[in-house]
Design a protein around this motif. Sequence first.
Motif, mmCIF file in Angstrom:
data_model
loop_
_atom_site.group_PDB
_atom_site.id
_atom_site.type_symbol
_atom_site.label_atom_id
_atom_site.label_comp_id
_atom_site.label_asym_id
_atom_site.label_seq_id
_atom_site.Cartn_x
_atom_site.Cartn_y
_atom_site.Cartn_z
ATOM 1 N N SER A 216 0.730 -1.341 0.071
ATOM 2 C CA SER A 216 0.017 0.154 -0.118
ATOM 3 C C SER A 216 0.667 1.153 -0.008
ATOM 4 C CB SER A 216 -0.890 -0.194 1.108
ATOM 5 O OG SER A 216 -0.243 -0.164 2.267
ATOM 6 N N GLU A 217 1.991 1.117 0.607
ATOM 7 C CA GLU A 217 2.922 2.401 0.533
ATOM 8 C C GLU A 217 4.219 2.189 0.210
ATOM 9 O OE1 GLU A 217 3.188 3.889 4.597
ATOM 10 O OE2 GLU A 217 1.004 3.206 4.847
ATOM 11 N N GLY A 218 5.107 2.870 -0.354
ATOM 12 C CA GLY A 218 6.667 2.755 -0.768
ATOM 13 C C GLY A 218 6.715 1.766 -1.733
ATOM 14 N N VAL A 219 7.896 1.331 -1.765
ATOM 15 C CA VAL A 219 8.358 0.370 -3.044
ATOM 16 C C VAL A 219 8.010 -0.850 -2.762
ATOM 17 C CG1 VAL A 219 9.988 -0.426 -4.544
ATOM 18 C CG2 VAL A 219 10.046 2.189 -3.299
ATOM 19 N N THR A 220 7.314 -1.708 -3.414
ATOM 20 C CA THR A 220 7.263 -3.158 -3.466
ATOM 21 C C THR A 220 7.286 -3.740 -4.672
ATOM 22 O OG1 THR A 220 5.995 -4.884 -2.434
ATOM 23 C CG2 THR A 220 4.887 -3.346 -4.009
ATOM 24 N N ILE A 221 7.637 -5.141 -4.479
ATOM 25 C CA ILE A 221 8.022 -5.865 -5.847
ATOM 26 C C ILE A 221 6.753 -6.905 -5.791
ATOM 27 C CG2 ILE A 221 9.526 -7.582 -6.616
ATOM 28 C CD1 ILE A 221 11.292 -5.337 -6.076
ATOM 29 N N SER A 222 6.102 -7.048 -6.967
ATOM 30 C CA SER A 222 5.169 -8.072 -7.141
ATOM 31 C C SER A 222 5.502 -8.921 -8.430
ATOM 32 C CB SER A 222 3.828 -7.294 -7.284
ATOM 33 O OG SER A 222 3.591 -6.825 -8.654
ATOM 34 N N MET A 223 4.553 -9.709 -8.480
ATOM 35 C CA MET A 223 4.272 -10.701 -9.815
ATOM 36 C C MET A 223 4.275 -10.112 -11.132
ATOM 37 S SD MET A 223 4.428 -14.203 -9.068
ATOM 38 C CE MET A 223 5.153 -15.166 -7.493
ATOM 39 N N GLU A 224 3.799 -8.664 -11.078
ATOM 40 C CA GLU A 224 3.536 -7.860 -12.097
ATOM 41 C C GLU A 224 4.722 -7.458 -12.802
ATOM 42 O OE1 GLU A 224 -1.311 -6.733 -11.983
ATOM 43 O OE2 GLU A 224 0.249 -5.521 -10.798
ATOM 44 N N ASP A 225 5.689 -7.328 -12.000
ATOM 45 C CA ASP A 225 6.813 -6.565 -12.275
ATOM 46 C C ASP A 225 7.696 -7.386 -13.423
ATOM 47 O OD1 ASP A 225 6.380 -4.368 -10.459
ATOM 48 O OD2 ASP A 225 7.700 -5.188 -8.977
ATOM 49 N N SER A 226 7.988 -6.476 -14.465
ATOM 50 C CA SER A 226 9.135 -6.793 -15.490
ATOM 51 C C SER A 226 10.226 -7.135 -14.991
ATOM 52 C CB SER A 226 8.831 -5.898 -16.528
ATOM 53 O OG SER A 226 9.397 -4.795 -16.223
ATOM 54 N N ARG A 227 11.159 -7.607 -15.776
ATOM 55 C CA ARG A 227 12.722 -7.616 -15.287
ATOM 56 C C ARG A 227 13.009 -5.955 -15.071
ATOM 57 N NH1 ARG A 227 17.779 -10.910 -14.681
ATOM 58 N NH2 ARG A 227 18.698 -9.261 -14.309
ATOM 59 N N ASP A 228 12.652 -5.360 -16.024
ATOM 60 C CA ASP A 228 13.166 -3.886 -16.118
ATOM 61 C C ASP A 228 12.653 -3.228 -14.701
ATOM 62 O OD1 ASP A 228 14.350 -3.993 -18.272
ATOM 63 O OD2 ASP A 228 13.064 -2.963 -19.618
ATOM 64 N N ASP A 229 11.448 -3.356 -14.333
ATOM 65 C CA ASP A 229 10.810 -2.703 -13.126
ATOM 66 C C ASP A 229 11.767 -3.349 -12.236
ATOM 67 O OD1 ASP A 229 8.545 -1.813 -14.470
ATOM 68 O OD2 ASP A 229 7.416 -3.526 -14.101
ATOM 69 N N ARG A 317 14.256 -14.342 -11.182
ATOM 70 C CA ARG A 317 14.225 -15.579 -11.254
ATOM 71 C C ARG A 317 13.104 -16.393 -10.488
ATOM 72 N NH1 ARG A 317 20.026 -18.612 -11.276
ATOM 73 N NH2 ARG A 317 21.233 -16.923 -12.358
ATOM 74 N N LEU A 318 12.569 -15.761 -9.364
ATOM 75 C CA LEU A 318 11.898 -16.053 -8.116
ATOM 76 C C LEU A 318 10.377 -15.680 -8.859
ATOM 77 C CD1 LEU A 318 13.140 -15.239 -4.777
ATOM 78 C CD2 LEU A 318 12.724 -17.665 -5.727
ATOM 79 N N ILE A 319 10.328 -14.536 -9.478
ATOM 80 C CA ILE A 319 9.238 -13.794 -9.898
ATOM 81 C C ILE A 319 8.469 -14.465 -11.193
ATOM 82 C CG2 ILE A 319 8.043 -11.555 -10.912
ATOM 83 C CD1 ILE A 319 9.186 -10.676 -7.801
ATOM 84 N N ALA A 320 9.580 -14.586 -12.089
ATOM 85 C CA ALA A 320 9.325 -15.029 -13.667
ATOM 86 C C ALA A 320 8.341 -16.019 -13.741
ATOM 87 C CB ALA A 320 10.624 -15.366 -14.283
ATOM 88 N N PRO A 321 8.189 -17.228 -12.974
ATOM 89 C CA PRO A 321 7.153 -17.947 -13.222
ATOM 90 C C PRO A 321 5.790 -17.683 -12.955
ATOM 91 C CG PRO A 321 9.063 -19.225 -11.926
ATOM 92 C CD PRO A 321 9.233 -17.631 -11.945
ATOM 93 N N GLY A 322 5.585 -16.714 -11.801
ATOM 94 C CA GLY A 322 4.401 -16.194 -11.588
ATOM 95 C C GLY A 322 3.985 -15.221 -12.544
ATOM 96 N N ARG A 323 4.981 -14.315 -13.223
ATOM 97 C CA ARG A 323 4.791 -13.326 -14.162
ATOM 98 C C ARG A 323 4.326 -13.939 -15.343
ATOM 99 N NH1 ARG A 323 9.792 -11.812 -15.819
ATOM 100 N NH2 ARG A 323 10.068 -10.296 -14.034
#
Length: 328
Positions: A216-229, A317-323
């Motif tokens: 909800s606040e600040g910077v977070t990393i999610s499964m929607e993030d691209s490699r560039d993000d 690498r951790l996020i790619a399968p979810g993305r």
Amino acid sequence: MDAYERITRNAAEVVTEEEIEALADDPDGKRAYVGYEPSGVLHIGHMLTANKLIDFQEAGFEVTVLLADVHAYLNDKGSFEEIRHTAERMRDQFIAYGLDESNTQFVLGSDFQLDDDYTLDLHALELETTLARAERAMAEIKSGDSVKVSQAVYPLMQALDIPYLGVDLAVGGMEQRKVHMLARDVLPSIDREPPTSLHTPLIADLGTGCGKMSSSEGVTISMEDSRDDIESKVNDAYCPPTADPDPTDDGEARENPVLQVFEYHVFPRFDAIVVERPEEYGGNLEYERYDALEAELESGELHPADAKGALAEYLDRLIAPGREQLAE
Ligand code: IYR
């Protein structure tokens, strides 16, 4: 690593050690769970407790993921229909992230929390609990504006989930600890066992090293993030060359979030981490343990910019399968 070590590594708190030791030694039929309020996509907060569930699976536990649709509704997260729809999508992302599908039971809260027995037990707990106690238990889950009755019911339902799911142990972030302590106190009053719990640490905001990383606040990393993000968020992250930075000028405590993400997200999921560096800067570095990476950041052998490059690579690498799963 034995079962007890695997289960308790990286935990901020276990309640109690004796109970967890006994469970670790129990040969079969032991079950751990986490509940999540369904929200858009998996983010780094979900991933932290999911890592712990993976540890539990590796230590021989069966795992339950509660998609807590009724709790999200009580916490004002939208219409019931919307929340339920989101819950269904989250399941596949947890599997993509690495939970063992053959050994994870996904349960919707509304599958059992609207039953007669559950409702009557909930009312029995309401009779045993003061409003002030319920409110205190919720302080870190929902803060701010005037407290609604739903916020008093919420932690009592979370307590009751434990016996109704038939689990031995509840996992959650440190913000859940007061609910679990309430559960320990009140469940015996309705003839249920006090539950064992394990809490994961809170990770500081990636951008500032202050407070808690959240969607909800600040910077977070999610499964929607691209490699560039991911690369740009990690590049902008606060990373002084120490694990123990000074507070801000306003006296707010700071952590090194880059190191925290290495410790709690990356090292538990990879056997070794390679930090790529051109030959002229000393060539690649390889770490099998988090402590070694931290020590070399402190000594100056590992530059923050190189640590960030590696962090972006392993997070990706951790996020790619979810993305990829989300793109289907
Ligand atoms: N309070 C959690 C969601 C939640 C957790 C459990 I464990 C439950 O049994 C029910 C709900 C949150 O803050 O996301």
